[in-house]
Design a protein around this motif. Structure first.
Motif, short mmCIF file in Angstrom:
data_model
loop_
_atom_site.label_atom_id
_atom_site.label_comp_id
_atom_site.label_asym_id
_atom_site.label_seq_id
_atom_site.Cartn_x
_atom_site.Cartn_y
_atom_site.Cartn_z
N ALA A 87 0.83 -1.21 0.00
CA ALA A 87 0.00 0.00 0.00
C ALA A 87 0.87 1.26 0.00
O ALA A 87 0.61 2.20 -0.76
CB ALA A 87 -0.92 -0.01 1.22
N GLU A 90 2.52 1.69 -3.44
CA GLU A 90 1.61 2.19 -4.47
C GLU A 90 1.23 3.65 -4.23
O GLU A 90 0.99 4.41 -5.18
CB GLU A 90 0.37 1.30 -4.54
CG GLU A 90 0.68 -0.10 -5.07
CD GLU A 90 -0.55 -0.93 -5.33
OE1 GLU A 90 -1.63 -0.34 -5.54
OE2 GLU A 90 -0.44 -2.17 -5.32
N PHE A 96 -2.09 4.23 -6.24
CA PHE A 96 -3.17 4.05 -5.28
C PHE A 96 -3.59 5.42 -4.78
O PHE A 96 -2.82 6.13 -4.12
CB PHE A 96 -2.71 3.17 -4.11
CG PHE A 96 -3.72 3.06 -2.99
CD1 PHE A 96 -5.02 2.64 -3.26
CD2 PHE A 96 -3.37 3.38 -1.69
CE1 PHE A 96 -5.96 2.54 -2.23
CE2 PHE A 96 -4.30 3.28 -0.66
CZ PHE A 96 -5.59 2.86 -0.94
N TYR A 159 -6.65 0.65 1.76
CA TYR A 159 -6.06 -0.32 0.83
C TYR A 159 -6.43 -1.74 1.26
O TYR A 159 -6.74 -2.59 0.40
CB TYR A 159 -4.54 -0.15 0.82
CG TYR A 159 -3.84 -0.96 -0.24
CD1 TYR A 159 -3.70 -0.46 -1.53
CD2 TYR A 159 -3.31 -2.22 0.04
CE1 TYR A 159 -3.05 -1.20 -2.52
CE2 TYR A 159 -2.67 -2.96 -0.94
CZ TYR A 159 -2.54 -2.45 -2.21
OH TYR A 159 -1.90 -3.20 -3.18
N GLU A 162 -9.75 -2.56 0.05
CA GLU A 162 -9.81 -2.86 -1.38
C GLU A 162 -9.38 -4.30 -1.65
O GLU A 162 -9.88 -4.96 -2.56
CB GLU A 162 -8.92 -1.89 -2.16
CG GLU A 162 -9.48 -0.48 -2.24
CD GLU A 162 -8.79 0.36 -3.30
OE1 GLU A 162 -7.95 -0.18 -4.03
OE2 GLU A 162 -9.13 1.57 -3.39
#
Length: 278
Positions: A87, A90, A96, A159, A162
């Motif tokens: 996470a 990204e 992200f 994250y 997700e």
């Protein structure tokens, strides 16, 4: 440690990518990709992350949410701290960028609920966290995001959602309407084959005040395989009641009942030994 189904899918994807590159005449690139599945490739990855400096990242959330992440990661063979690193990576790379939402209508916030809360303690790369912390202080990043998170851990939490959606498989609008129409948390847990604590949390996230706090609320924990066997043994051999077992093992009585039903155990119509009297 045996490969998880997700690991095997990743391995197959790497093999397919190498094969496609070779077919396209990119033999050098194909060999590099394929080498990631060899001992030399594994050694390279180890060297690449050898300088990782671990630092604690506690993420405050409802206990039911924490248990959801723990159990979901076990099911896929993932390590939550590794997902935390991903996470952060990204975020830094710009791939992200979570959107802000009403905390009561999404699985991200904690405001407005009565759910017991605690920390999900991740161990992330200190360097990645430092870069993400610095990014969060820049006006350009906040402008790009469109909202201002309280901390990097807030973004890591999103994250995680997700990767492991908490309310997946639930018809939220239908459940809310049913609850407002008189259905209980236990009714909805049966309908959606979900834990009562998750149902209760979902309802509260959508602004509903629960009618049956005692029925819906426990520690939010899940039973291990060993504990499930012991619950069944104590129910069938020691004649202990579902309410007593729920209290002993720190789960909801609905969790105990569902375990017995799933195991094909005929439930008694009268209170078991040690159950509180009417």
């Amino acid at each position: 440690m045996p490969l998880s189904p997700k690991d095997r899918r990743t391995m197959d994807t790497i093999k397919s990518a190498a094969a496609r590159l070779e077919q396209q005449g990119q033999e050098g690139e194909a060999a590099t990709v394929a080498s990631m599945l060899t001992p030399a490739g594994a050694a390279f990855i180890t060297r690449l992350y050898a300088e990782r400096e671990p630092v604690s990242m506690p993420i405050y959330m409802p206990i039911a949410e924490k248990e959801h992440f723990v159990q979901a990661a076990k099911g896929t063979g993932d390590v939550l701290s590794t997902i935390g690193d991903q996470a952060l990576h990204e975020l830094i790379e710009g791939t992200f960028r979570p959107e802000s939402s009403d905390s009561l209508a999404t699985p991200y916030g904690t405001g407005g609920t009565t759910e017991q809360r605690g920390n999900l303690n991740l161990t992330v790369d200190k360097r990645l966290k430092a870069r993400a912390d610095a990014l969060l202080k820049t006006k350009a990043f906040i402008d790009e995001l469109g909202w201002k998170p309280r901390a990097v851990s807030t973004l890591v939490r999103r994250y995680l959602h997700e990767q492991f959606p908490m309310f997946e498989g639930l018809n939220v609008a239908e459940a809310v309407e049913a609850y407002e129409g008189g259905a209980s948390v236990a009714d909805l847990a049966d309908r959606y084959k979900a834990d009562a604590d998750v149902i209760a949390l979902m309802l509260e996230r959508n602004g509903l005040a629960l009618r049956e706090k005692n029925e819906a609320r426990t520690s939010g924990r899940s039973l291990s395989a060993k504990e499930k066997k012991e619950v069944i043994r104590r129910y069938t051999e020691d004649s202990e009641g579902t309410n007593v077992l729920a209290e002993v093992f720190g789960v909801s009585s609905r969790t105990v009942i569902r375990l017995l039903d799933d195991a094909g155990i005929a439930r008694r119509q009268t209170r078991g030994k040690g159950s509180p009297s009417s």
